[in-house]
Design a protein around this motif. Structure first.
Motif, PDB file in Angstrom:
ATOM      1  N   ARG A   1      -7.471  -0.684   1.327  1.00 10.22           N
ATOM      2  CA  ARG A   1      -6.371   0.259   1.563  1.00 10.22           C
ATOM      3  C   ARG A   1      -5.576   0.495   0.268  1.00 10.22           C
ATOM      4  O   ARG A   1      -5.298   1.632  -0.108  1.00 10.22           O
TER       5      ARG A   1
ATOM      6  N   ARG B   1      -5.452   3.973  -2.103  1.00  9.52           N
ATOM      7  CA  ARG B   1      -4.177   4.645  -2.427  1.00  9.52           C
ATOM      8  C   ARG B   1      -3.912   4.686  -3.933  1.00  9.52           C
ATOM      9  O   ARG B   1      -3.353   5.654  -4.432  1.00  9.52           O
TER      10      ARG B   1
ATOM     11  N   SER C   1       0.825  -1.213   0.000  1.00 13.62           N
ATOM     12  CA  SER C   1       0.000   0.000   0.000  1.00 13.62           C
ATOM     13  C   SER C   1       0.859   1.262   0.000  1.00 13.62           C
ATOM     14  O   SER C   1       0.465   2.273  -0.571  1.00 13.62           O
ATOM     15  N   ASN C   2       2.056   1.194   0.581  1.00 12.55           N
ATOM     16  CA  ASN C   2       2.897   2.410   0.570  1.00 12.55           C
ATOM     17  C   ASN C   2       3.502   2.705  -0.800  1.00 12.55           C
ATOM     18  O   ASN C   2       4.081   3.763  -1.004  1.00 12.55           O
TER      19      ASN C   2
ATOM     20  N   GLY D   1       0.539   4.565  -4.540  1.00 13.66           N
ATOM     21  CA  GLY D   1       0.452   5.898  -5.134  1.00 13.66           C
ATOM     22  C   GLY D   1       1.459   6.077  -6.245  1.00 13.66           C
ATOM     23  O   GLY D   1       1.173   6.702  -7.276  1.00 13.66           O
TER      24      GLY D   1
END
Ligand SMILES: *Cc1c(COP(=O)(O)O)cnc(C)c1O
Length: 236
Positions: free
Chosen positions: A110, A114, A90-91, A94
């Motif tokens: 999640r 994103r 998830s990090n 983007g």
């Protein structure tokens, strides 16, 4: 190996795989044109992607963000759709949204949120598939995918997220399991989802070892790497 030899090697791989797709489709009474060959280029150089494009491939997939972003940057302007098929942390979602046209492997809200936020930030629309886990072992072994009973809810989340278009479903056949059975199950899940999401027609299934099974079961997108490009130097 010279570039010309490599081109010929890839051309032979492509001809073989395309022929097998046509055969499997015709056995299943399907139009081969319904099946898109997505070539998975992980571990192979950007020069191979240029050769693939010369040979008529328009859909290129990667499974790891650092490698994908580097190749997409090196090949800016090349007429391809970039597919992301690996597990989405998830990090990183983007940043994946900055270059991916299709993400096959969304498996949590999640990640979906994103991806959507990244798409909006970059003023893009991304086609997003929900990855379905077709055996418990796959989930617990971290191969990714949402449990089948959560897929419909996750599809709603994708459909409601700005920047994303819900495209359909993706799966990897369970290790050591019956691939055909798994792909038929995926096709049933996809058919159920289309009641709510009629435009979500994509079924991404099948790799080098089982893409013919996937085509017979209704796959619209097969993700093939080594059968086109040869053995990968290092397994990931
Ligand atoms: C690597 C990969 C493929 C292609 O695998 P091959 O066996 O080389 O065809 C397909 N799907 C995913 C998710 C992958 O990571």
């Amino acid at each position: 190996m010279t570039p010309l030899m490599r081109r010929e090697e890839i051309a032979v791989g492509l001809r073989t795989v395309r022929g097998q797709i046509e055969l499997a489709a015709s056995h299943a009474g399907r139009d081969p044109a319904e099946v898109t060959l997505v070539v998975v280029t992980k571990t192979f150089p950007a020069s191979d992607i240029r050769l693939l494009v010369e040979l008529g491939v328009r859909d290129i997939a990667e499974n790891r963000h650092p490698e994908a972003v580097a190749k997409a940057a090196e090949l800016t302007g090349l007429d391809v759709s970039w597919h992301f098929v690996g597990q989405v942390q998830s990090n990183k979602a983007g940043r994946i949204a900055a270059y991916a046209d299709v993400v096959h492997s969304a498996d949590s809200s999640r990640v979906v949120h994103r991806l959507g936020a990244g798409a909006v930030q970059h003023d893009r629309t991304i086609t997003c598939l929900v990855q379905v886990s077709l055996d418990l072992a796959a989930e617990t072994m971290g191969r990714g995918g949402a449990a089948p009973d959560t897929v419909s809810g996750l599809a709603q989340v994708v459909a409601a997220t700005e920047g994303l278009r819900f495209g359909g479903v993706m799966a990897v056949a369970p290790r050591g399991g019956d691939a055909s059975r798994a792909f038929r199950r995926l096709a049933r899940i996809a058919a159920d989802l289309r009641h709510e999401h009629p435009a979500a027609t994509m079924i991404s299934a099948g790799m080098s070892g089982d893409f013919a099974d996937a085509v017979r079961a209704g796959a619209t997108h097969v993700r093939v790497g080594s059968a086109v490009l040869g053995r990968r130097a290092a397994l990931r």
